[in-house]
Design a protein around this motif. Structure first.
Motif, PDB file in Angstrom:
ATOM      1  N   UNK A 174       1.006  -1.082   0.038  1.00 44.04           N
ATOM      2  CA  UNK A 174      -0.490   0.215  -0.051  1.00 44.04           C
ATOM      3  C   UNK A 174       0.969   1.104  -0.022  1.00 44.04           C
ATOM      4  N   UNK A 175       2.122   0.598   0.618  1.00 40.54           N
ATOM      5  CA  UNK A 175       2.966   2.273   0.668  1.00 40.54           C
ATOM      6  C   UNK A 175       4.123   2.365  -0.507  1.00 40.54           C
ATOM      7  N   UNK A 176       3.767   1.623  -1.801  1.00 34.70           N
ATOM      8  CA  UNK A 176       4.561   1.465  -2.616  1.00 34.70           C
ATOM      9  C   UNK A 176       5.894   2.003  -2.264  1.00 34.70           C
ATOM     10  N   UNK A 177       6.243   0.424  -1.600  1.00 30.25           N
ATOM     11  CA  UNK A 177       7.752  -0.405  -1.459  1.00 30.25           C
ATOM     12  C   UNK A 177       7.860  -1.549  -1.188  1.00 30.25           C
ATOM     13  N   UNK A 178       6.730  -2.652  -2.154  1.00 29.53           N
ATOM     14  CA  UNK A 178       6.523  -3.412  -3.136  1.00 29.53           C
ATOM     15  C   UNK A 178       5.788  -2.965  -4.173  1.00 29.53           C
ATOM     16  N   UNK A 179       6.781  -2.677  -5.260  1.00 32.23           N
ATOM     17  CA  UNK A 179       6.494  -2.465  -6.687  1.00 32.23           C
ATOM     18  C   UNK A 179       6.996  -2.888  -7.731  1.00 32.23           C
ATOM     19  N   UNK A 180       6.137  -4.257  -7.924  1.00 27.16           N
ATOM     20  CA  UNK A 180       6.773  -5.268  -9.012  1.00 27.16           C
ATOM     21  C   UNK A 180       5.839  -5.943  -8.658  1.00 27.16           C
ATOM     22  N   UNK A 181       5.270  -6.070  -9.741  1.00 24.01           N
ATOM     23  CA  UNK A 181       4.020  -6.485 -10.534  1.00 24.01           C
ATOM     24  C   UNK A 181       4.024  -7.808 -10.310  1.00 24.01           C
ATOM     25  N   UNK A 182       4.881  -9.235 -10.245  1.00 24.49           N
ATOM     26  CA  UNK A 182       4.030 -10.354  -9.674  1.00 24.49           C
ATOM     27  C   UNK A 182       4.433 -10.261  -8.699  1.00 24.49           C
ATOM     28  N   UNK A 183       4.965  -9.349  -7.850  1.00 24.76           N
ATOM     29  CA  UNK A 183       3.898  -9.128  -6.111  1.00 24.76           C
ATOM     30  C   UNK A 183       3.083  -8.653  -5.461  1.00 24.76           C
ATOM     31  N   UNK A 184       2.013  -7.560  -6.796  1.00 26.59           N
ATOM     32  CA  UNK A 184       1.182  -7.234  -6.275  1.00 26.59           C
ATOM     33  C   UNK A 184      -0.163  -8.427  -6.490  1.00 26.59           C
TER      34      UNK A 184
END
Length: 205
Positions: A174-184
């Motif tokens: 939500x904070x944009x710290x995890x920002x790669x497609x597969x993880x999202x």
């Protein structure tokens, strides 16, 4: 939805643009138009790479995820730090099934044994210029004892393993710290289906 098929694209010529760790082909092509007839010839570069498998290791008994951190060259000029928190992932070797890739990469990158694999999706991450096809899974794991630094030295891998709560991972997303497609995609899937995985897990092994 479109009625067009593969035969509605004519590849006039395919040339080798680059051959290195990955491959770039230069295609001259044309395709049928929605209004009818054929469009003009187009020149397009295609990034050619093996298909990939991405795995979200999830411990339903402790409600924890096992994520990996490593340097990613694609983020070098777009982030304050190119070290990214992401899923276990890897490319196909010859004649491997997606499940075999998932188990191999989980061991190589995180020292994990996967208990069960649940398919999430298959998708093209960037079909405007790449032919890569991703097989995305959630894997049941026992996260106790997970951690450390892993990877194959001969492939230049330096991968740190993190065990974090599902809640913390969702907050980082939500904070944009995890920002790669597969993880999202995988984390959003887990928001929808995590309760069922926990209910079906049974006693902790």
């Amino acid at each position: 939805m479109t009625d067009f098929k593969r035969d509605d694209v004519e590849v006039v010529r395919r040339d080798a643009g680059f051959r290195g760790f990955y491959r770039l082909d230069v295609l001259t092509l044309r395709h049928r138009l929605f209004a009818g007839g054929w469009g003009r010839e187009l020149r397009r570069e295609l990034f050619v790479r093996p298909d990939a498998v991405c795995v979200l290791p999830y411990d339903p008994w402790l409600d924890q995820l096992v994520l990996v951190e490593q340097m990613r060259i694609g983020a070098l000029d777009k982030r304050a730090s190119p070290w990214m928190l992401e899923l276990v992932a890897g490319l196909f070797d010859a004649d491997e099934s997606p499940e075999e890739v998932a188990h191999r990469e989980a061991q190589e990158e995180a020292g994990l044994q996967l208990i069960a694999l649940t398919p999430i999706a298959r998708y093209f991450p960037s079909p405007g210029g790449s032919d890569e096809h991703v097989h995305l899974y959630c894997a049941t794991v026992d996260s106790r004892g997970a951690g450390g630094v892993h990877g194959l030295p001969e492939e230049g891998e330096d991968i740190r393993v993190h065990v974090i709560s599902r809640e913390a991972a969702l907050e980082r997303m939500a904070l944009g710290e995890i920002d790669n497609a597969a993880s999202i995609i995988a984390l959003q899937w887990l928001q929808l289906h995590g309760g069922a995985l926990r209910a079906q897990a049974g006693p902790q092994p």
